[in-house]
Design an enzyme around this catalytic site. Structure first.
Site, mmCIF file in Angstrom:
data_model
loop_
_atom_site.group_PDB
_atom_site.id
_atom_site.type_symbol
_atom_site.label_atom_id
_atom_site.label_comp_id
_atom_site.label_asym_id
_atom_site.label_seq_id
_atom_site.Cartn_x
_atom_site.Cartn_y
_atom_site.Cartn_z
ATOM 1 N N GLU A 40 0.834 -1.191 0.000
ATOM 2 C CA GLU A 40 0.000 0.000 0.000
ATOM 3 C C GLU A 40 0.883 1.260 0.000
ATOM 4 O O GLU A 40 1.825 1.379 0.782
ATOM 5 C CB GLU A 40 -0.888 -0.011 1.243
ATOM 6 C CG GLU A 40 -1.852 1.133 1.380
ATOM 7 C CD GLU A 40 -2.715 1.001 2.632
ATOM 8 O OE1 GLU A 40 -3.662 1.794 2.772
ATOM 9 O OE2 GLU A 40 -2.454 0.100 3.467
ATOM 10 N N LYS A 108 -9.285 2.077 -2.345
ATOM 11 C CA LYS A 108 -9.597 1.466 -1.051
ATOM 12 C C LYS A 108 -10.975 1.904 -0.576
ATOM 13 O O LYS A 108 -11.284 3.101 -0.518
ATOM 14 C CB LYS A 108 -8.519 1.873 -0.048
ATOM 15 C CG LYS A 108 -8.612 1.223 1.308
ATOM 16 C CD LYS A 108 -7.414 1.656 2.161
ATOM 17 C CE LYS A 108 -7.362 0.954 3.496
ATOM 18 N NZ LYS A 108 -6.151 1.360 4.262
ATOM 19 N N CYS A 141 -5.443 -3.384 2.487
ATOM 20 C CA CYS A 141 -5.259 -3.300 3.933
ATOM 21 C C CYS A 141 -6.553 -3.508 4.719
ATOM 22 O O CYS A 141 -7.035 -4.624 4.839
ATOM 23 C CB CYS A 141 -4.574 -1.984 4.278
ATOM 24 S SG CYS A 141 -3.764 -1.988 5.900
#
Length: 256
Positions: A40, A108, A141
């Site tokens: 990330e 995300k 994540c």
């Protein structure tokens, strides 16, 4: 058989040219892999206090350079980066193919903590692609901590979900416990590529891993920079689902 590679490390925050050079070095080291996943925010740096729209010039050019690296290597690259269109920031993963083209951008969806929520606009749409004979979903994540997001990928046919990550201390339970369970409960492969080292106010746990459809850990990193690889055999998916397939049994239970 699909060879998956994960790079656990960091780029050079604030220096796109140096980071692209690191991408080239790691990609060369991963020769023979079908898919290589970077953490990330690898291209730009992850935690950038005070980050605001317009502060990340040059990212699009750097992504074109990374696409050229993918083409030279004949490899799929999944690159964690922040994207900046001048008005909106997104925490993203960009998919670059062995043909040197971009094949998707995933933003995300589950933003973590006050800084991410104040800095980025959340994504709304899942992204997947076909590589090395597998259907590959993308998460980032904190996304992986929501069973519903990974289950949706599996129900849509993903056989592997790759997860660029910036997991920090003290949340190592995510890498140690949650990621193998996501593989097990969906009977898929998982590739979890974390950062290593530190950024302002953060220490990253490492512990990147590749998990099989029975929840088995096929490769696991410690805390230091490392290239992880594992060969993923689609036959393992079929074998795991032969006696009991959670996805089809779920459909019977719920009428999905």
């Amino acid at each position: 058989m699909t060879r998956l590679a994960l790079w656990q490390g960091a780029g050079v925050p604030g220096d796109l040219s140096a980071t692209v050079a690191e991408v080239a070095r790691v990609t060369e080291a991963a020769a023979g892999s079908d898919i290589l996943v970077f953490p990330e925010g690898f291209l730009t740096g992850y935690h950038i206090p005070g980050l605001a729209p317009g502060a990340l010039p040059g990212v699009e050019g750097a992504l074109r350079a990374v696409a050229a690296i993918a083409a030279r290597a004949g490899m799929w690259l999944v690159m964690g980066t922040h994207l900046d269109d001048g008005t909106t920031l997104r925490n993203a993963a960009v998919i670059l193919g062995p043909d040197g083209r971009e094949h998707g951008r995933y933003a995300k969806r589950a933003l973590f903590g006050a800084w991410e929520k104040a800095t980025f606009a959340p994504g709304t749409t899942p992204v997947s692609f076909d590589a090395g004979g597998l259907r590959v979903g993308v998460a980032i994540c904190y996304d992986v901590e929501f069973p519903e997001l990974i289950r949706a990928h599996a129900l849509a046919g993903a056989q592997l979900v790759v997860v660029p990550t910036a997991l920090m201390v003290p949340h190592d339970r995510v890498a140690r416990q949650i990621v193998p369970v996501r593989a097990l409960e969906n009977q898929i492969f998982m590739g979890y590529a974390n950062r290593a080292g530190t950024e302002p106010g953060l220490t990253f746990t490492g512990l990147s891993c590749i998990c099989g459809p029975g929840g088995e850990v096929l490769a696991r990193a410690g805390a230091e920079p490392v290239l992880l690889t594992a060969d993923l055999d689609p036959a393992a998916l079929r074998a795991e689902r032969a006696e009991a397939c959670y996805l089809s049994d779920l459909a019977e239970l719920t009428g999905l």
